[in-house]
Design a protein around this motif. Structure first.
Motif, PDB file in Angstrom:
ATOM      1  N   ILE A 158      37.853  36.203  44.034  1.00  0.00           N
ATOM      2  CA  ILE A 158      38.109  37.257  43.764  1.00  0.00           C
ATOM      3  C   ILE A 158      39.889  37.286  43.325  1.00  0.00           C
ATOM      4  CG2 ILE A 158      38.871  39.579  44.335  1.00  0.00           C
ATOM      5  CD1 ILE A 158      36.088  39.763  45.771  1.00  0.00           C
ATOM      6  N   GLY A 159      40.562  36.553  44.169  1.00  0.00           N
ATOM      7  CA  GLY A 159      42.019  36.393  43.964  1.00  0.00           C
ATOM      8  C   GLY A 159      42.205  35.557  42.634  1.00  0.00           C
ATOM      9  N   ILE A 188      41.210  32.643  26.896  1.00  0.00           N
ATOM     10  CA  ILE A 188      40.134  32.885  27.644  1.00  0.00           C
ATOM     11  C   ILE A 188      40.192  32.284  29.160  1.00  0.00           C
ATOM     12  CG2 ILE A 188      37.454  32.233  28.092  1.00  0.00           C
ATOM     13  CD1 ILE A 188      37.312  31.718  24.884  1.00  0.00           C
ATOM     14  N   GLY A 189      39.794  33.159  30.140  1.00  0.00           N
ATOM     15  CA  GLY A 189      40.044  32.860  31.499  1.00  0.00           C
ATOM     16  C   GLY A 189      38.610  32.384  32.014  1.00  0.00           C
ATOM     17  N   PHE A 190      38.510  31.637  32.497  1.00  0.00           N
ATOM     18  CA  PHE A 190      37.326  31.119  33.215  1.00  0.00           C
ATOM     19  C   PHE A 190      37.369  30.820  34.616  1.00  0.00           C
ATOM     20  CE2 PHE A 190      33.865  27.962  34.476  1.00  0.00           C
ATOM     21  CZ  PHE A 190      32.797  28.452  33.536  1.00  0.00           C
ATOM     22  N   ALA A 191      36.482  31.710  35.223  1.00  0.00           N
ATOM     23  CA  ALA A 191      36.201  31.501  36.784  1.00  0.00           C
ATOM     24  C   ALA A 191      35.059  31.195  37.086  1.00  0.00           C
ATOM     25  CB  ALA A 191      36.843  32.858  37.470  1.00  0.00           C
ATOM     26  N   GLY A 192      34.660  30.261  37.706  1.00  0.00           N
ATOM     27  CA  GLY A 192      33.218  29.880  38.313  1.00  0.00           C
ATOM     28  C   GLY A 192      33.277  29.550  39.906  1.00  0.00           C
ATOM     29  N   PRO A 193      31.983  29.307  40.338  1.00  0.00           N
ATOM     30  CA  PRO A 193      32.166  28.842  41.778  1.00  0.00           C
ATOM     31  C   PRO A 193      32.475  27.076  41.851  1.00  0.00           C
ATOM     32  CG  PRO A 193      29.906  29.134  40.845  1.00  0.00           C
ATOM     33  CD  PRO A 193      30.832  29.399  39.683  1.00  0.00           C
ATOM     34  N   THR A 225      44.445  36.769  39.521  1.00  0.00           N
ATOM     35  CA  THR A 225      45.494  36.103  38.830  1.00  0.00           C
ATOM     36  C   THR A 225      45.441  36.054  37.233  1.00  0.00           C
ATOM     37  OG1 THR A 225      45.797  34.742  40.941  1.00  0.00           O
ATOM     38  CG2 THR A 225      46.641  33.706  38.887  1.00  0.00           C
ATOM     39  N   LEU A 226      43.977  35.731  36.708  1.00  0.00           N
ATOM     40  CA  LEU A 226      43.833  35.550  35.213  1.00  0.00           C
ATOM     41  C   LEU A 226      43.971  37.362  34.803  1.00  0.00           C
ATOM     42  CD1 LEU A 226      40.421  33.413  35.268  1.00  0.00           C
ATOM     43  CD2 LEU A 226      42.909  32.728  34.639  1.00  0.00           C
ATOM     44  N   ILE A 227      43.909  38.239  35.547  1.00  0.00           N
ATOM     45  CA  ILE A 227      44.017  39.632  34.740  1.00  0.00           C
ATOM     46  C   ILE A 227      45.565  39.757  34.705  1.00  0.00           C
ATOM     47  CG2 ILE A 227      43.932  42.053  35.475  1.00  0.00           C
ATOM     48  CD1 ILE A 227      40.888  41.403  36.794  1.00  0.00           C
ATOM     49  N   ASN A 228      46.205  39.311  35.921  1.00  0.00           N
ATOM     50  CA  ASN A 228      47.628  39.555  35.690  1.00  0.00           C
ATOM     51  C   ASN A 228      48.368  38.634  34.801  1.00  0.00           C
ATOM     52  OD1 ASN A 228      47.640  41.304  38.069  1.00  0.00           O
ATOM     53  ND2 ASN A 228      47.818  39.596  39.344  1.00  0.00           N
ATOM     54  N   LYS A 268      47.153  38.292  31.881  1.00  0.00           N
ATOM     55  CA  LYS A 268      46.897  39.217  30.706  1.00  0.00           C
ATOM     56  C   LYS A 268      45.723  38.158  29.604  1.00  0.00           C
ATOM     57  CE  LYS A 268      50.163  42.540  31.349  1.00  0.00           C
ATOM     58  NZ  LYS A 268      51.459  43.247  30.688  1.00  0.00           N
ATOM     59  N   VAL A 269      44.990  37.415  29.887  1.00  0.00           N
ATOM     60  CA  VAL A 269      44.128  36.629  29.242  1.00  0.00           C
ATOM     61  C   VAL A 269      43.479  37.675  28.434  1.00  0.00           C
ATOM     62  CG1 VAL A 269      43.777  34.660  30.830  1.00  0.00           C
ATOM     63  CG2 VAL A 269      42.186  36.713  30.716  1.00  0.00           C
ATOM     64  N   ASP A 270      43.009  37.172  27.046  1.00  0.00           N
ATOM     65  CA  ASP A 270      42.356  38.024  26.080  1.00  0.00           C
ATOM     66  C   ASP A 270      40.865  38.293  26.627  1.00  0.00           C
ATOM     67  OD1 ASP A 270      44.470  38.252  24.329  1.00  0.00           O
ATOM     68  OD2 ASP A 270      43.997  36.067  23.976  1.00  0.00           O
ATOM     69  N   VAL A 271      40.273  37.456  27.227  1.00  0.00           N
ATOM     70  CA  VAL A 271      38.680  37.723  27.512  1.00  0.00           C
ATOM     71  C   VAL A 271      38.545  36.770  28.796  1.00  0.00           C
ATOM     72  CG1 VAL A 271      36.230  37.577  26.692  1.00  0.00           C
ATOM     73  CG2 VAL A 271      38.173  37.695  25.225  1.00  0.00           C
ATOM     74  N   LEU A 272      37.756  37.393  29.803  1.00  0.00           N
ATOM     75  CA  LEU A 272      37.198  36.649  31.077  1.00  0.00           C
ATOM     76  C   LEU A 272      35.664  36.168  30.842  1.00  0.00           C
ATOM     77  CD1 LEU A 272      39.007  38.578  33.775  1.00  0.00           C
ATOM     78  CD2 LEU A 272      39.244  36.369  33.587  1.00  0.00           C
ATOM     79  N   VAL A 273      35.475  34.947  31.349  1.00  0.00           N
ATOM     80  CA  VAL A 273      34.101  34.610  31.387  1.00  0.00           C
ATOM     81  C   VAL A 273      34.118  34.247  32.995  1.00  0.00           C
ATOM     82  CG1 VAL A 273      32.430  32.786  31.146  1.00  0.00           C
ATOM     83  CG2 VAL A 273      33.906  33.283  29.290  1.00  0.00           C
ATOM     84  N   ILE A 274      33.175  34.936  33.793  1.00  0.00           N
ATOM     85  CA  ILE A 274      33.004  34.777  35.294  1.00  0.00           C
ATOM     86  C   ILE A 274      31.690  34.476  35.422  1.00  0.00           C
ATOM     87  CG2 ILE A 274      33.357  35.982  37.600  1.00  0.00           C
ATOM     88  CD1 ILE A 274      35.179  37.854  36.022  1.00  0.00           C
ATOM     89  N   LEU A 275      31.474  33.300  36.252  1.00  0.00           N
ATOM     90  CA  LEU A 275      30.086  32.898  36.964  1.00  0.00           C
ATOM     91  C   LEU A 275      30.539  33.241  38.496  1.00  0.00           C
ATOM     92  CD1 LEU A 275      27.762  29.875  36.406  1.00  0.00           C
ATOM     93  CD2 LEU A 275      28.085  31.233  38.483  1.00  0.00           C
ATOM     94  N   PRO A 276      30.143  34.187  38.880  1.00  0.00           N
ATOM     95  CA  PRO A 276      30.447  34.758  40.412  1.00  0.00           C
ATOM     96  C   PRO A 276      29.778  33.870  41.489  1.00  0.00           C
ATOM     97  CG  PRO A 276      29.034  36.455  39.388  1.00  0.00           C
ATOM     98  CD  PRO A 276      29.355  35.433  38.450  1.00  0.00           C
ATOM     99  N   ALA A 277      30.367  33.547  42.388  1.00  0.00           N
ATOM    100  CA  ALA A 277      29.627  33.160  43.769  1.00  0.00           C
ATOM    101  C   ALA A 277      28.456  33.859  44.149  1.00  0.00           C
ATOM    102  CB  ALA A 277      30.669  32.473  44.719  1.00  0.00           C
ATOM    103  N   ASP A 278      29.201  35.258  44.175  1.00  0.00           N
ATOM    104  CA  ASP A 278      28.159  36.162  44.348  1.00  0.00           C
ATOM    105  C   ASP A 278      28.153  37.404  43.418  1.00  0.00           C
ATOM    106  OD1 ASP A 278      27.341  38.777  45.811  1.00  0.00           O
ATOM    107  OD2 ASP A 278      27.121  37.787  47.635  1.00  0.00           O
ATOM    108  N   GLY A 279      27.331  37.927  42.927  1.00  0.00           N
ATOM    109  CA  GLY A 279      27.375  38.958  41.869  1.00  0.00           C
ATOM    110  C   GLY A 279      27.934  40.320  42.311  1.00  0.00           C
TER     111      GLY A 279
END
Length: 345
Positions: A97-98, A53-58, A102-105, A107-118
């Motif tokens: 976004i970058g 799981i890739g996790f990206a938050g602010p 990177t997480l997409i590249n 090839k993680v199975d799932v992404l969890v994203i809490l965007p700084a700006d939706g």
């Protein structure tokens, strides 16, 4: 036999056959018959196939945001088959976004994203979905539902609504009751939703009037400064709703410095400092309305279920839902022990 009697006999035989058939369908089903519904395994604590799981938050520059990261990490650690790729949080949308790319590249199975700006992160959410990586959109929602498989977050309107109903019930028997509101950042949609919910709740109590509203910035410093202004302008009132417990720390300082205690205060989000004050019950703070950071743990649960092609334990459907809105419970001294473990620093 007369034709009428013949028809009656035939009708009776038909009815008997239909009744027998109905009885056979309801009473003589095979014991191994499966009910309609989810035949897929529900998500549970038993290890399944490995999931990254890739996790990206602010940036965790606020107690609640830090609690989001803590909840995500701790929940992932509970699953032996889950690997968590977590980015360094950023409030710069280009940087975030970058990080997601990177997480997409990777090839993680799932992404969890809490965007700084939706809105600004919507495009990269779409990129992930097009790449076959399902996205769990956490709290701040993307501009397009095509950018995520599932959204999970808090109820800002419900937060204001429940705060208003709690205050309303405390003051319903008081004539000409006065209420003030210490809001968050005014240009944020979440602040508008919280204020709208609060306003709508107070409409149920004709004896209560909102006499002042001041917007702060979700920081201790702004909470102290803006609360001091409210106290100076309003020489007497009966209740205060503060949108955020972090800025509430500053608000309480201003209240103590002014020596004011004629009103009750309701906080927002569920910080541990607020819960400790509610439990001590020796000041104006009597309740806080949750905006639970445990949503990050729930997002990990949902991402794990997606990665393992499972549903959710307790639901019949074979897929996880497209959205999950958490409830904004009101925490008081009566239920504080139940919620205290969820308090964040």
């Amino acid at each position: 036999m007369p034709e009428t009697s013949r028809r009656g006999l035939l009708f009776g035989a038909t009815a008997l056959s239909a009744g027998a058939l109905l009885t056979a369908c309801t009473s003589n089903e095979p014991k191994n018959a499966q009910p309609a519904g989810n035949s897929q395994p529900a998500a549970d604590d038993k290890p399944g196939k490995p999931v990254t799981i890739g996790f990206a938050g602010p940036q965790a520059d606020h107690g609640w945001l830090n609690a989001i990261n803590v909840n995500a990490k701790s929940r992932a650690e509970e699953y032996s088959e889950v690997s968590l790729e977590i980015t360094e949080g950023s409030n710069d949308t280009a940087a975030q976004i970058g990080q997601v790319k990177t997480l997409i590249n990777k090839k993680v199975d799932v992404l969890v994203i809490l965007p700084a700006d939706g809105k600004a992160l919507t495009q990269v959410g779409l990129e992930a979905m097009k790449a076959g990586i399902p996205v769990v959109n956490l709290d701040r929602i993307f501009a397009s539902p095509q950018a995520y498989r599932c959204w999970v977050g808090g109820d800002n309107y419900g937060m204001g609504l429940n705060a208003g109903h709690y205050i309303g019930e405390q003051l319903k028997d008081k004539a000409n009751a006065k209420v003030v509101e210490l809001a968050g950042i005014d240009n944020l949609e979440l602040t508008k939703q919280r204020s709208q919910g609060f306003s709508d709740a107070l409409k149920n109590y004709p004896n209560i009037k909102l006499v002042a509203r001041q917007a702060a910035e979700f920081t201790v410093e702004s909470g102290q400064a803006k609360m001091a202004q409210l106290l100076q302008a309003q020489k007497q009132f009966d209740a205060l709703w503060n949108h955020d417990d972090d800025q509430g720390v500053g608000a309480l300082r201003a209240i103590q410095q002014a020596g004011r205690d004629e009103f009750i205060m309701v906080g927002g989000a569920g910080a541990k400092s607020a819960m400790d004050a509610i439990k001590a019950d020796n000041g104006v703070l009597k309740a806080t309305v949750l905006y639970p950071p445990t949503m990050a743990a729930s997002a990990i649960d949902l991402a794990r279920a997606l990665g393992q092609n499972k549903g959710i334990n307790g639901l019949s459907e074979m897929e996880i839902p497209t959205s999950l809105t958490l409830y904004s419970a009101v925490v008081t001294k009566d239920n504080i022990d139940q919620y205290l473990p969820t308090g964040f620093n």
